[in-house]
Design a protein around this motif. Structure first.
Motif, PDB file in Angstrom:
ATOM      1  N   ILE A  19       0.830  -1.199   0.000  1.00  8.44           N
ATOM      2  CA  ILE A  19       0.000   0.000   0.000  1.00  8.44           C
ATOM      3  C   ILE A  19       0.863   1.247   0.000  1.00  8.44           C
ATOM      4  CG2 ILE A  19      -1.617   1.338   1.407  1.00  8.44           C
ATOM      5  CD1 ILE A  19      -2.888  -1.367   2.206  1.00  8.44           C
ATOM      6  N   VAL A  20       1.908   1.252   0.833  1.00 12.19           N
ATOM      7  CA  VAL A  20       2.808   2.406   0.887  1.00 12.19           C
ATOM      8  C   VAL A  20       3.498   2.595  -0.459  1.00 12.19           C
ATOM      9  CG1 VAL A  20       4.948   3.258   1.928  1.00 12.19           C
ATOM     10  CG2 VAL A  20       3.147   2.318   3.373  1.00 12.19           C
ATOM     11  N   LYS A  21       3.946   1.516  -1.059  1.00  5.39           N
ATOM     12  CA  LYS A  21       4.619   1.600  -2.352  1.00  5.39           C
ATOM     13  C   LYS A  21       3.696   2.176  -3.426  1.00  5.39           C
ATOM     14  CE  LYS A  21       7.679   0.625  -5.552  1.00  5.39           C
ATOM     15  NZ  LYS A  21       8.829   1.450  -5.748  1.00  5.39           N
ATOM     16  N   LEU A  22       2.451   1.708  -3.451  1.00  8.34           N
ATOM     17  CA  LEU A  22       1.515   2.192  -4.457  1.00  8.34           C
ATOM     18  C   LEU A  22       1.092   3.632  -4.204  1.00  8.34           C
ATOM     19  CD1 LEU A  22      -0.740  -0.938  -4.957  1.00  8.34           C
ATOM     20  CD2 LEU A  22       0.954  -0.004  -6.531  1.00  8.34           C
ATOM     21  N   MET A  23       1.011   4.036  -2.950  1.00  7.97           N
ATOM     22  CA  MET A  23       0.626   5.408  -2.640  1.00  7.97           C
ATOM     23  C   MET A  23       1.747   6.393  -2.957  1.00  7.97           C
ATOM     24  SD  MET A  23      -2.427   5.182  -1.813  1.00  7.97           S
ATOM     25  CE  MET A  23      -3.148   6.408  -0.798  1.00  7.97           C
ATOM     26  N   ARG A  24       2.985   5.954  -2.851  1.00  4.56           N
ATOM     27  CA  ARG A  24       4.118   6.837  -3.134  1.00  4.56           C
ATOM     28  C   ARG A  24       4.337   7.026  -4.623  1.00  4.56           C
ATOM     29  NH1 ARG A  24       9.373   5.660   0.051  1.00  4.56           N
ATOM     30  NH2 ARG A  24       9.861   7.615  -0.983  1.00  4.56           N
ATOM     31  N   ARG A  25       3.880   6.046  -5.421  1.00  5.00           N
ATOM     32  CA  ARG A  25       4.012   6.178  -6.872  1.00  5.00           C
ATOM     33  C   ARG A  25       3.154   7.328  -7.350  1.00  5.00           C
ATOM     34  NH1 ARG A  25       2.233   1.105 -10.014  1.00  5.00           N
ATOM     35  NH2 ARG A  25       2.285   2.587 -11.706  1.00  5.00           N
ATOM     36  N   GLY A  26       3.668   8.099  -8.240  1.00  2.00           N
ATOM     37  CA  GLY A  26       2.869   9.166  -8.814  1.00  2.00           C
ATOM     38  C   GLY A  26       1.934   8.606  -9.867  1.00  2.00           C
ATOM     39  N   SER A  27       0.690   8.960  -9.775  1.00  2.00           N
ATOM     40  CA  SER A  27      -0.266   8.474 -10.772  1.00  2.00           C
ATOM     41  C   SER A  27      -0.596   9.566 -11.774  1.00  2.00           C
ATOM     42  CB  SER A  27      -1.534   7.979 -10.087  1.00  2.00           C
ATOM     43  OG  SER A  27      -2.136   9.054  -9.397  1.00  2.00           O
ATOM     44  N   GLY A  28       0.257  10.550 -11.847  1.00  2.00           N
ATOM     45  CA  GLY A  28       0.018  11.643 -12.782  1.00  2.00           C
ATOM     46  C   GLY A  28       0.304  11.229 -14.210  1.00  2.00           C
ATOM     47  N   ARG A  29      -0.110  12.062 -15.097  1.00  2.00           N
ATOM     48  CA  ARG A  29       0.081  11.770 -16.519  1.00  2.00           C
ATOM     49  C   ARG A  29       1.523  12.045 -16.914  1.00  2.00           C
ATOM     50  NH1 ARG A  29      -4.460  11.137 -19.410  1.00  2.00           N
ATOM     51  NH2 ARG A  29      -3.484  11.894 -21.310  1.00  2.00           N
ATOM     52  N   THR A  30       1.922  11.451 -18.005  1.00  2.00           N
ATOM     53  CA  THR A  30       3.252  11.645 -18.544  1.00  2.00           C
ATOM     54  C   THR A  30       3.352  13.030 -19.162  1.00  2.00           C
ATOM     55  OG1 THR A  30       3.307   9.304 -19.054  1.00  2.00           O
ATOM     56  CG2 THR A  30       4.950  10.672 -20.120  1.00  2.00           C
ATOM     57  N   GLU A  31       4.483  13.671 -19.011  1.00  2.00           N
ATOM     58  CA  GLU A  31       4.635  15.035 -19.496  1.00  2.00           C
ATOM     59  C   GLU A  31       5.362  15.123 -20.844  1.00  2.00           C
ATOM     60  OE1 GLU A  31       3.195  17.606 -18.153  1.00  2.00           O
ATOM     61  OE2 GLU A  31       2.394  16.388 -16.543  1.00  2.00           O
ATOM     62  N   ASN A  32       6.182  14.137 -21.176  1.00  2.00           N
ATOM     63  CA  ASN A  32       6.926  14.246 -22.436  1.00  2.00           C
ATOM     64  C   ASN A  32       6.119  13.650 -23.593  1.00  2.00           C
ATOM     65  OD1 ASN A  32       7.172  11.546 -21.999  1.00  2.00           O
ATOM     66  ND2 ASN A  32       9.370  11.552 -21.684  1.00  2.00           N
ATOM     67  N   ALA A  33       6.491  13.999 -24.802  1.00  2.00           N
ATOM     68  CA  ALA A  33       5.723  13.604 -25.982  1.00  2.00           C
ATOM     69  C   ALA A  33       5.748  12.098 -26.216  1.00  2.00           C
ATOM     70  CB  ALA A  33       6.263  14.323 -27.216  1.00  2.00           C
ATOM     71  N   ASP A  34       6.875  11.456 -25.966  1.00  2.00           N
ATOM     72  CA  ASP A  34       6.952  10.012 -26.178  1.00  2.00           C
ATOM     73  C   ASP A  34       5.984   9.276 -25.262  1.00  2.00           C
ATOM     74  OD1 ASP A  34       8.913  10.289 -28.097  1.00  2.00           O
ATOM     75  OD2 ASP A  34      10.555  10.098 -26.645  1.00  2.00           O
ATOM     76  N   GLY A  35       5.953   9.670 -24.011  1.00  2.00           N
ATOM     77  CA  GLY A  35       5.050   9.028 -23.066  1.00  2.00           C
ATOM     78  C   GLY A  35       3.592   9.247 -23.424  1.00  2.00           C
ATOM     79  N   LEU A  36       3.274  10.459 -23.877  1.00  2.00           N
ATOM     80  CA  LEU A  36       1.898  10.743 -24.285  1.00  2.00           C
ATOM     81  C   LEU A  36       1.494   9.926 -25.496  1.00  2.00           C
ATOM     82  CD1 LEU A  36       1.847  14.611 -23.808  1.00  2.00           C
ATOM     83  CD2 LEU A  36       0.735  12.892 -22.395  1.00  2.00           C
ATOM     84  N   LEU A  37       2.399   9.750 -26.440  1.00  2.00           N
ATOM     85  CA  LEU A  37       2.093   8.924 -27.620  1.00  2.00           C
ATOM     86  C   LEU A  37       1.904   7.465 -27.233  1.00  2.00           C
ATOM     87  CD1 LEU A  37       4.525  10.483 -30.249  1.00  2.00           C
ATOM     88  CD2 LEU A  37       2.032  10.695 -30.153  1.00  2.00           C
TER      89      LEU A  37
END
Length: 72
Positions: A19-37
């Motif tokens: 639970i701690v590991k999953l909560m510390r992970r950022g669930s935000g969207r990717t910011e660079n173009a490769d990640g968005l694609l």
């Protein structure tokens, strides 16, 4: 009895660590173009898979009208 308590203690500790590991992970969207694609391609693939492998497209009938459902 001690063995059971130790087992549940270890099981609880593993659950808390996960639970701690999953909560510390950022669930935000990717910011660079490769990640968005990559995200866009995966979303399109998931949508196509849901359409292609749905019950209606696989069996040409809703799941409650198939022969296997009526035999139960």
């Amino acid at each position: 009895m001690t063995t059971v308590l130790v087992f549940f203690g270890v099981l609880g500790a593993v659950a808390v660590l996960l639970i701690v590991k999953l909560m510390r992970r950022g669930s935000g969207r990717t910011e660079n173009a490769d990640g968005l694609l990559i995200e866009q391609a995966r979303r399109h693939q998931a949508r196509d898979d849901r359409t292609s492998f749905s019950s209606f497209s696989a069996h040409n009938a809703p799941p409650t009208q198939t022969d296997s459902y009526r035999r139960r």
